[in-house]
Design an enzyme around this catalytic site. Structure first.
Site, PDB file in Angstrom:
ATOM      1  N   HIS A 185      25.872  -9.969  70.852  1.00 43.75           N
ATOM      2  CA  HIS A 185      26.620 -10.541  72.074  1.00 43.75           C
ATOM      3  C   HIS A 185      27.746 -10.018  73.233  1.00 43.75           C
ATOM      4  O   HIS A 185      29.084 -10.226  72.178  1.00 43.75           O
ATOM      5  CB  HIS A 185      26.185 -12.051  71.591  1.00 43.75           C
ATOM      6  CG  HIS A 185      25.395 -12.495  71.447  1.00 43.75           C
ATOM      7  ND1 HIS A 185      25.150 -13.568  71.368  1.00 43.75           N
ATOM      8  CD2 HIS A 185      24.413 -12.466  71.615  1.00 43.75           C
ATOM      9  CE1 HIS A 185      23.285 -14.699  71.183  1.00 43.75           C
ATOM     10  NE2 HIS A 185      22.891 -13.287  71.277  1.00 43.75           N
TER      11      HIS A 185
ATOM     12  N   TYR B 283      37.770 -16.048  69.924  1.00 43.41           N
ATOM     13  CA  TYR B 283      36.085 -16.260  69.430  1.00 43.41           C
ATOM     14  C   TYR B 283      35.619 -14.530  68.877  1.00 43.41           C
ATOM     15  O   TYR B 283      34.867 -14.965  67.738  1.00 43.41           O
ATOM     16  CB  TYR B 283      35.380 -16.245  70.861  1.00 43.41           C
ATOM     17  CG  TYR B 283      34.179 -16.598  70.665  1.00 43.41           C
ATOM     18  CD1 TYR B 283      33.983 -18.338  70.460  1.00 43.41           C
ATOM     19  CD2 TYR B 283      33.748 -16.544  70.640  1.00 43.41           C
ATOM     20  CE1 TYR B 283      33.190 -18.467  70.594  1.00 43.41           C
ATOM     21  CE2 TYR B 283      31.952 -16.568  69.722  1.00 43.41           C
ATOM     22  CZ  TYR B 283      32.261 -17.978  69.816  1.00 43.41           C
ATOM     23  OH  TYR B 283      30.184 -18.670  70.154  1.00 43.41           O
TER      24      TYR B 283
END
Length: 392
Positions: A72, A385
């Site tokens: 991703h 993240y």
């Protein structure tokens, strides 16, 4: 039994540490209280930071990850009917995250362990850890109907927040900093292809929702619900309707629905134990810290813990120096507290806060708009993240 490093817990942290030690020539034994089937099917996290992916590849556990993992390049934030993409590679110099379920990581590591790796005992329940302040700790455990002992130079507890390792710490040897959140997550697994190529973090009128996935054909979705919620009170159609409402945006987008195969409620909490070492006992993963799943940090923190430990043991084995091992708690906690802070901020920003007022709701929107309008703010989110570099 006797070994250099006794590892309590055969989840991803304990198994990865055993693999890293084995590749360095350090003998170890892993004690896992559950059956192999249970451990390999236990549903947990699935979002891997760049550093976690790199560590799994480096230790020889990357074949299926490379073939089946879903890379991703960002996430999507939704609020006020708007969609905002956070571009991870563009904001971090190329870093990404990968979807690969913890169950699959465990299967890969168990296979490697049983194929000529260190001793791994299933259904071996640790009963006590003695002598951690001396020169040779002993783990007492129950296996095949009788009590046995494992003598070690060091013990590493990777057995979760309610495990025997953290309970073995003497009174006053550590302090637990904890925070309970006033809501939980209702999570479902569904046999339906994901409705979006990336994760969606949505702040809806009814609360938070997360769109995730386990594979190209299996979706993983979550709803914010009150603490104490009974999954039985949420029939499948109600879950899908509420998810659709919270994900709703202006324009053409539809949430795909399918058969729900699993449903559960997860309470939200943060917990950090300081220090993460006492004598010859080290804590890693959930035994040392818990974070809410909003920031996708739990599994990744466990991996970073054992990477530090493995390097510390390798240095001790190679040169006799315990310098890095002695700094384990200091090094690990620096990262743990930053991940805890990030998870806390993400949780507070995206969830409806019970008993909050209109001012707090507007502050949440202001935080979200700062991220979507400021490259600096977006880059900070992307950096945390995808995972901060491991600093030793």
């Amino acid at each position: 039994m006797r070994t250099s490093v006794g590892i309590i817990g055969g989840g991803p942290a304990g198994l990865l540490l055993a693999r890293l030690l084995h590749r360095t020539g350090i003998d170890c034994v892993v004690l896992e209280s559950r059956t192999r089937a249970y451990v390999e099917e236990r549903q947990r996290a699935g979002m891997l930071e760049q550093g976690t992916v790199d560590a799994l590849r480096a230790c020889g556990a990357g074949d299926r990850l490379n073939a089946e993992g879903l890379v991703h390049r960002g996430i999507e934030l939704r609020f006020d009917g708007e969609r905002h993409h956070i571009d991870f590679p563009g904001l971090t110099g190329g870093r990404t995250v990968t979807i690969y379920a913890q169950t699959e990581i465990v299967k890969d590591l168990v296979s490697l362990q049983l194929d000529g790796g260190p001793t791994l005992l299933f259904e071996a329940q640790a009963l006590a850890v003695d002598g951690v302040e001396g020169g040779e700790p002993v783990v007492r455990f129950l296996h095949e109907g009788r009590e046995r002992t494992l003598s070690c130079a060091y013990v590493v507890g990777c057995d979760g927040s309610h495990g025997i390792a953290s309970a073995a710490l003497p009174a006053g040897a550590s302090r637990a900093y904890a925070h309970e959140y006033p809501y939980s997550w209702l999570g479902i697994l569904a046999d339906v292809p994901p409705s979006c190529e990336e994760l969606i973090y949505a702040r809806g009128e009814g609360g938070f929702a997360l769109h995730s996935m386990r594979s190209p054909s299996v979706s993983r979705l979550y709803l914010q619900v009150p603490n104490g919620t009974d999954p039985a009170d949420w029939p499948d159609e109600r879950v899908w309707d509420e998810l659709a409402a919270r994900f709703a945006v202006d324009g053409d987008w539809r949430l795909e629905r399918g058969p729900v195969t699993a449903k559960s409620v997860t309470p939200m909490r943060s917990l950090v134990r300081e220090p993460m070492r006492h004598g010859r006992l080290f804590l890693a993963g959930d035994a040392a810290h818990i974070v809410p799943p909003t920031g996708a940090k739990g599994l990744n923190l466990a991996v970073s813990d054992v990477r530090v430990l493995a390097q510390g043991f390798a240095e001790l084995h190679r040169s006799g120096s315990s310098r890095l091992l002695d700094r384990y708690s200091e090094v690990a906690l620096t990262r743990v507290w930053q991940a805890t802070r990030f998870s806390y901020d993400m949780t507070k920003m995206l969830h409806a806060q019970p008993d909050s007022d209109a001012f707090e709701a507007r502050m949440q929107l202001a935080r979200l708009r700062r991220i979507t309008a400021s490259r600096t703010a977006a880059a900070e989110l992307a950096a945390h993240y995808t995972g901060l570099p491991l600093a030793l």
